[in-house]
Design an enzyme around this catalytic site. Structure first.
Site, mmCIF file in Angstrom:
data_model
loop_
_atom_site.group_PDB
_atom_site.id
_atom_site.type_symbol
_atom_site.label_atom_id
_atom_site.label_comp_id
_atom_site.label_asym_id
_atom_site.label_seq_id
_atom_site.Cartn_x
_atom_site.Cartn_y
_atom_site.Cartn_z
ATOM 1 N N ASP A 141 -1.017 1.578 -4.015
ATOM 2 C CA ASP A 141 -1.862 0.614 -4.719
ATOM 3 C C ASP A 141 -3.206 1.195 -5.148
ATOM 4 O O ASP A 141 -4.092 0.446 -5.567
ATOM 5 C CB ASP A 141 -2.067 -0.641 -3.863
ATOM 6 C CG ASP A 141 -2.767 -0.343 -2.555
ATOM 7 O OD1 ASP A 141 -2.601 0.785 -2.040
ATOM 8 O OD2 ASP A 141 -3.475 -1.219 -2.024
ATOM 9 N N ASP A 185 -5.718 2.685 -3.507
ATOM 10 C CA ASP A 185 -6.975 2.635 -2.755
ATOM 11 C C ASP A 185 -7.189 3.851 -1.853
ATOM 12 O O ASP A 185 -8.313 4.143 -1.474
ATOM 13 C CB ASP A 185 -7.119 1.314 -1.967
ATOM 14 C CG ASP A 185 -5.972 1.035 -1.026
ATOM 15 O OD1 ASP A 185 -5.047 1.864 -0.936
ATOM 16 O OD2 ASP A 185 -5.985 -0.042 -0.377
ATOM 17 N N ARG A 186 -6.125 4.574 -1.531
ATOM 18 C CA ARG A 186 -6.303 5.773 -0.693
ATOM 19 C C ARG A 186 -6.437 7.021 -1.565
ATOM 20 O O ARG A 186 -6.049 7.020 -2.728
ATOM 21 C CB ARG A 186 -5.099 5.968 0.226
ATOM 22 C CG ARG A 186 -4.917 4.851 1.213
ATOM 23 C CD ARG A 186 -3.782 5.160 2.158
ATOM 24 N NE ARG A 186 -3.702 4.116 3.156
ATOM 25 C CZ ARG A 186 -3.185 4.269 4.366
ATOM 26 N NH1 ARG A 186 -2.680 5.436 4.728
ATOM 27 N NH2 ARG A 186 -3.158 3.272 5.222
ATOM 28 N N ASP A 212 -2.413 6.539 -3.429
ATOM 29 C CA ASP A 212 -1.254 5.909 -2.785
ATOM 30 C C ASP A 212 -0.649 4.797 -3.652
ATOM 31 O O ASP A 212 -1.015 4.630 -4.815
ATOM 32 C CB ASP A 212 -1.647 5.361 -1.414
ATOM 33 C CG ASP A 212 -2.574 4.163 -1.531
ATOM 34 O OD1 ASP A 212 -3.290 4.066 -2.535
ATOM 35 O OD2 ASP A 212 -2.568 3.306 -0.623
ATOM 36 N N SER A 217 0.800 -1.219 0.000
ATOM 37 C CA SER A 217 0.000 0.000 0.000
ATOM 38 C C SER A 217 0.834 1.272 0.000
ATOM 39 O O SER A 217 1.640 1.491 -0.876
ATOM 40 C CB SER A 217 -0.968 -0.056 1.169
ATOM 41 O OG SER A 217 -1.885 0.982 1.058
ATOM 42 N N HIS A 218 0.675 2.055 1.072
ATOM 43 C CA HIS A 218 1.314 3.373 1.147
ATOM 44 C C HIS A 218 2.743 3.282 1.680
ATOM 45 O O HIS A 218 3.411 4.299 1.802
ATOM 46 C CB HIS A 218 0.493 4.256 2.070
ATOM 47 C CG HIS A 218 0.295 3.624 3.413
ATOM 48 N ND1 HIS A 218 -0.533 2.537 3.576
ATOM 49 C CD2 HIS A 218 0.851 3.870 4.603
ATOM 50 C CE1 HIS A 218 -0.484 2.147 4.835
ATOM 51 N NE2 HIS A 218 0.350 2.937 5.491
ATOM 52 N N LYS A 248 -11.353 0.080 -0.631
ATOM 53 C CA LYS A 248 -11.413 1.515 -0.790
ATOM 54 C C LYS A 248 -10.858 1.858 -2.162
ATOM 55 O O LYS A 248 -10.115 1.079 -2.747
ATOM 56 C CB LYS A 248 -10.685 2.228 0.328
ATOM 57 C CG LYS A 248 -9.283 1.775 0.614
ATOM 58 C CD LYS A 248 -8.863 2.392 1.947
ATOM 59 C CE LYS A 248 -7.408 2.165 2.240
ATOM 60 N NZ LYS A 248 -7.178 0.871 2.878
HETATM 61 C C1 G16 Z 1 -5.008 -0.398 5.581
HETATM 62 C C2 G16 Z 1 -6.417 -0.837 5.812
HETATM 63 C C3 G16 Z 1 -7.242 0.313 6.301
HETATM 64 C C4 G16 Z 1 -6.624 0.926 7.535
HETATM 65 C C5 G16 Z 1 -5.202 1.332 7.222
HETATM 66 C C6 G16 Z 1 -4.451 1.848 8.432
HETATM 67 O O1 G16 Z 1 -4.945 0.504 4.535
HETATM 68 O O2 G16 Z 1 -6.992 -1.347 4.644
HETATM 69 O O3 G16 Z 1 -8.513 -0.173 6.581
HETATM 70 O O4 G16 Z 1 -7.351 2.040 7.944
HETATM 71 O O5 G16 Z 1 -4.495 0.221 6.744
HETATM 72 O O6 G16 Z 1 -4.335 0.824 9.340
HETATM 73 P P1 G16 Z 1 -3.401 0.945 10.621
HETATM 74 O O7 G16 Z 1 -3.911 2.136 11.375
HETATM 75 O O8 G16 Z 1 -3.590 -0.351 11.318
HETATM 76 O O9 G16 Z 1 -1.998 1.198 10.125
HETATM 77 P P2 G16 Z 1 -3.887 0.338 3.363
HETATM 78 O O10 G16 Z 1 -4.149 1.490 2.448
HETATM 79 O O11 G16 Z 1 -2.547 0.395 4.028
HETATM 80 O O12 G16 Z 1 -4.174 -0.996 2.765
#
Ligand code: G16
Length: 543
Positions: free
Chosen positions: A279, A281-282, A277, A113-114, A376
């Site tokens: 991938d 989704d953000r 981000d 992801s990010h 997302k």
């Molecule tokens: C993931 C989850 C999200 C979550 C985020 C932050 O996002 O899919 O639902 O809100 O992590 O999680 P944490 O606070 O546990 O770091 P992504 O975009 O990283 O896949």
């Protein structure tokens, strides 16, 4: 071509977090690490013989190699067919859509992801089920259990499939269909929004910049915003995906997308700015001179969604993760909709979406989406904003000012302490947990604790229970503090402190959030003693 059975042993640390397994790429590249986990996925989902799977990733370093390993292990498992994005690339929402539209058994998404990429960065793998959404905890627990007992894995000895060539290939008995990663997703977006109205707005001189952060959305954004909707060429910045994201941190927030932020706050800012981000989704949303927090964006999208064709019949319900601000609750109240509060993690929205209880949901961590996929979706959020702006014909800042006048403003900020020693973070949470019952009525800095508890979620659809999902404190004056440990970091612990207060006085809607929340920030420090515990003077990241 023959199937090899390789002896292996359990490897520590393969517990899936908030969103699949994320580790340093160097860890993922250690002998057997990836293979053990993939074999555990097959076991956790009850075997994949005869399955049709979707496979793609965000293009980060090791994405291409990992995809070939997954394919060889899928062939050895007896998977019938894998649909792969060209060059093993698919944004997370595009993968979710493909799983759903092709009625696949599920899919494997290669992404952290990010988190930063490149040889020194992170890698990740997650399994999504047939609804297109991240596997629920019941499945991730089975996967984790399988990682603890594994003794062998099976892999086909075969040459790489040429994933640059769109069309049908074979690996052993298994069919591998390589598809363009953008086409189906772009068509889905066109079916949801009034592209003609948005194109007319661009033709009328509306300007935008979209920062793809050298991550997966570049090709999607160019195809949709520039080629299809007529945004000026060059509106999409950093459009070429790179394995190390150009050395950047592909997290769309005011810290990591600072150039975009500066541009939107500057004298020649375009009408609209956005970013996505690693991938895809953000999302981050900006107007000229204004940053819209993810919680506010969710509320504004929910309040105005019926302006877009897909939602003109009305919304079924709304949902937010617990640490997300209550701004969307106020919209739900006004529209007479149910509003659900779930733990952090997109997987918790899955049942509500599948059961038709909600249409739109989102999180403070820059995620917003609807029932069109089960992830997302960064570009979806940008397009819904554009559709709303095309209809309302007003600047983002004005739209938000009107929103706050109608609903009040939930001032909101998140303070992150990163790479904290895990033992220190765990001890803090345990110690506060032990005091929860005694806290109500006691002082917290300048404020008083009115209520304190630990969030547990009872899924209204399948009755499952998720406990220990964050410590919550309700403070005098209406403020709220939430403390939880991130489930997506790869080094030490990240302590997240979420701070919020609703302001309804029309004369006080323009403050700087850090100032508006100053007493609550002080109360949070008094409750946690984070600075003393970590030896730091303040948070590492404020969003
Ligand atoms: C993931 C989850 C999200 C979550 C985020 C932050 O996002 O899919 O639902 O809100 O992590 O999680 P944490 O606070 O546990 O770091 P992504 O975009 O990283 O896949």
């Amino acid at each position: 071509m023959q199937i090899e059975t390789i002896a292996t042993r359990p490897i520590d640390g393969q517990k899936p977090g908030t969103s699949g397994l994320r580790k340093r790429v160097s860890v993922f590249m250690e002998p057997h690490f990836l293979e053990n986990y993939v074999q555990a996925v097959w076991q956790g989902i009850g075997g994949a013989k005869g399955a049709t799977l979707v496979l793609g990733g965000d293009g980060r370093y090791f994405n291409d190699r990992a995809a070939q390993v997954v394919l060889r292990m899928a062939a050895a498992e007896g998977v019938t067919k894998v649909i792969v994005g060209q060059n093993a690339i698919l944004s997370t929402p595009a993968a979710s859509h493909l799983i759903r539209s092709r009625k696949a058994t599920g899919g494997i998404i290669l992404s952290a992801s990010h988190n930063p990429g490149g040889p020194e960065g992170d890698f990740g793998l997650k399994y999504n089920g047939s609804n297109g959404g991240p596997a629920p905890e019941s499945v991730t627990e089975k996967i984790f259990a399988a990682t603890k007992t594994i003794s062998e894995y099976r892999i086909l000895s075969a040459h790489d499939v040429d994933l640059s060539a769109i069309g049908t290939h074979r690996m052993g008995e298994m069919e591998v269909e390589v598809v363009d990663p953008v086409t189906d997703y772009a068509m889905l977006m066109e079916s949801l929004f009034d592209f003609d109205a948005i194109a007319k707005m661009f033709a009328g001189g509306f300007t935008m910049v979209f920062d793809a952060m050298h991550a997966v959305t570049g090709p999607y954004a160019k195809a949709i915003f520039e080629d299809r909707l007529g945004a000026a060429p060059g509106s999409v910045l950093n459009a070429v995906p790179l394995p190390d994201f150009g050395g950047g941190h592909p997290d769309p927030n005011p810290i990591w997308a600072k150039d975009l932020m500066d541009r939107m706050m500057g004298p020649h800012a375009p009408d609209f700015g956005a970013a996505s981000d690693g991938d895809g989704d953000r999302n981050m949303i900006l107007g000229r001179g204004i940053y819209v927090t993810p919680s506010d964006s969710l509320a504004a999208l929910a309040a105005n969604a019926t302006l877009a064709p897909a939602y003109k019949g009305g919304l079924k319900g709304l949902a937010r993760s617990m640490p997300t601000s209550g701004a969307v609750d106020r919209v739900a109240e006004k529209l007479g909709l149910d509003c659900y509060e779930t733990p952090t993690g997109w997987k918790f929205f899955g049942n509500l979406l599948d059961a038709g209880r909600i249409t739109i949901c989102g999180e403070e961590s820059a995620g917003t989406s609807s029932d069109h996929v089960r992830e997302k979706d960064g570009l979806w959020a940008v397009l819904l904003w554009l559709n709303i702006l095309a209809e309302k014909k007003q600047p983002v800042a004005e739209l938000m000012a009107d929103h706050w006048k109608s609903y009040g403003r939930n001032y909101y900020t998140r303070h992150d302490y990163e790479e904290v020693e895990t033992a220190i973070a765990d001890a803090m949470v345990d110690e506060i947990r032990g005091r929860l019952d005694d806290l109500p009525g006691s002082a917290a800095g300048p404020l008083t604790v009115e209520a304190a508890d630990e969030f547990a979620y009872h899924d209204p659809v399948d009755g499952s229970v998720a406990e220990q999902q964050g410590l919550r404190f309700q403070l005098s004056g209406g403020g709220r503090v939430v403390i939880r440990l991130s489930g997506t970091g790869t080094v030490g612990a990240t302590v997240r402190v979420y701070l919020e207060r609703l302001e309804t006085d029309p004369a006080k809607l323009d403050a700087d959030p850090q100032e508006a929340l100053a007493p609550i920030i002080e109360a949070a420090e008094a409750l946690t003693g984070l600075k003393a515990r970590t030896g730091r003077t303040g948070p590492d990241v404020i969003t």
